[in-house]
Write a protein that holds these residues in place. Structure first.
Motif, short mmCIF file in Angstrom:
data_model
loop_
_atom_site.label_atom_id
_atom_site.label_comp_id
_atom_site.label_asym_id
_atom_site.label_seq_id
_atom_site.Cartn_x
_atom_site.Cartn_y
_atom_site.Cartn_z
N LEU A 188 2.67 5.89 -5.90
CA LEU A 188 1.04 5.75 -5.65
C LEU A 188 0.96 6.29 -4.36
N LEU A 212 -9.84 4.79 2.77
CA LEU A 212 -8.64 5.61 1.89
C LEU A 212 -9.56 5.79 0.57
N TRP A 230 -7.11 8.07 -4.49
CA TRP A 230 -5.72 7.50 -4.60
C TRP A 230 -5.34 8.04 -6.11
N ALA A 265 3.86 11.84 -10.65
CA ALA A 265 4.85 11.85 -11.59
C ALA A 265 5.70 12.81 -11.66
N ASN A 305 2.22 6.95 1.30
CA ASN A 305 2.88 6.69 -0.09
C ASN A 305 3.58 5.59 -0.23
N LEU A 306 3.01 4.86 -1.51
CA LEU A 306 3.26 3.38 -1.58
C LEU A 306 4.06 3.40 -3.03
N PRO A 307 5.29 3.77 -2.83
CA PRO A 307 6.09 3.49 -4.14
C PRO A 307 6.31 2.18 -4.62
N LYS A 308 6.40 1.91 -6.10
CA LYS A 308 6.33 0.79 -6.30
C LYS A 308 7.79 0.07 -5.96
N LEU A 309 7.81 -1.28 -5.82
CA LEU A 309 8.92 -1.84 -5.21
C LEU A 309 9.40 -2.84 -6.43
N GLU A 310 8.30 -3.49 -7.07
CA GLU A 310 8.58 -4.17 -8.37
C GLU A 310 7.37 -4.26 -9.28
#
Lengths: 152, 160
Positions: free
Chosen positions: A73, A106, A109, A113, A137-142
């Motif tokens: 995201l 911001l 959004w 992919a 850049n906010l990659p998924k952690l969980e």
């Protein structure tokens, strides 16, 4: 067509089909029986829902990570006067899976992919280079829940 | 993971399956494949998780969900896993993730998508999440979506 124009059968069809169909020769048969109608009637309504934009598409939902790819995201603060230009640029990039305008500093959004994880950094860099704007850049952690159906 | 035939099937169907009573057989016909083979391949991809489901993607706005918000929360690291699962179990939350903070601009590490028919409804739902998080949450924000600019999902290239 707003929600007010969906009758209860349309709603039941959207409700059911957003959860998915069985992968069988006649995937609408069971739903038609439940709704006491025919498969042809279900399909005709689905076609109308797609035509009018209530349903974006009826298709396999792919899991990029399970396919060996990657998802992240991202957010950007796009000045109002450049908003449409940047939106068009992202629209044209196949790596941009979703993009939403949001009320915030911001204000754009989007989800990237890609099939090859190593492409992600390059795509982020490309967007920064082409727009001249920094990308958060906010990659998924969980993941605690993913798009279970919404009651409609 | 995808062999060339899988890829042909997914590329041909990613924008939408034929809207007929027998979409998989009609897809097979269009590709010159046996219906049985297309069904078997799609089932295998579903079992492997590559296909989450074969489904209709609704436009939330058109269904009357006019107040769609990304709610974001700064939750203590030691508590975010437990609390994230509780938030994710709420019926009005469709997606819930932990993501990295980006200080100083972005202090939030828990993201929950909330859909409501009105902002009043969505705000009430946001308060429900706030109550659930309690003192483990330091600060929060809400970002309402105003427009869907694009919604295609992952795009597979024709050749991989």
């Amino acid at each position: 067509m707003r929600s007010g124009h969906l009758d209860p059968i349309d709603r039941a069809i959207v409700q059911s089909l957003q959860r998915g169909v069985p992968i069988v020769e006649r995937p609408f048969a069971e739903l038609a029986t439940i709704l006491e109608t025919t498969e042809e009637a279900v399909v005709a309504r689905l076609a109308r829902l797609v035509e009018s934009g209530v349903v974006g598409r009826f298709a396999p939902m792919l899991d990029a990570e399970k396919l060996g790819g990657a998802v992240t995201l991202c957010a950007m603060a796009v000045p109002a006067e450049r908003f449409e230009e940047v939106a068009r640029l992202l629209e044209a990039m196949p790596e941009v899976a979703h993009n939403y305008a949001r009320e915030h500093r911001l204000d754009m959004w989007f989800v990237l992919a890609v099939e090859r994880p190593e492409r992600l950094a390059a795509v982020v860099a490309e967007i920064e280079a082409r727009t001249g704007l920094p990308v958060l850049n906010l990659p998924k952690l969980e993941e605690y829940r993913l798009e279970l159906a919404l009651p409609v | 993971m995808l062999d060339p035939v899988d890829r042909r099937i997914l590329v041909a169907s990613q924008d939408g399956l034929p809207l007929t009573a027998t979409p998989f057989a009609d897809l097979a016909r269009a590709l010159g494949l046996e219906p049985r083979e297309v069904l078997a391949r799609l089932r295998r991809l579903k079992e492997a998780g590559a296909i989450r489901r074969i489904a209709a993607v609704p436009n939330h706005y058109r269904l009357g969900f006019l107040a769609n918000a990304m709610t974001v929360w700064d939750v203590e690291d030691g508590e975010v896993g437990r609390l994230g699962r509780l938030v994710g179990a709420l019926p009005f939350v469709t997606h819930c993730y932990r993501r990295p903070r980006r200080l100083p601009d972005w202090p939030y590490n828990l993201f929950a998508m909330v859909h409501g028919r009105s902002r009043t409804e969505t705000e009430a739902r946001r308060r429900e999440i706030a109550a659930l998080l309690g003192s483990a949450c330091r600060t929060s924000d809400v970002l309402y979506s105003t427009r869907i600019l694009k919604k295609t999902g992952l795009r597979l290239a024709g050749e991989g």
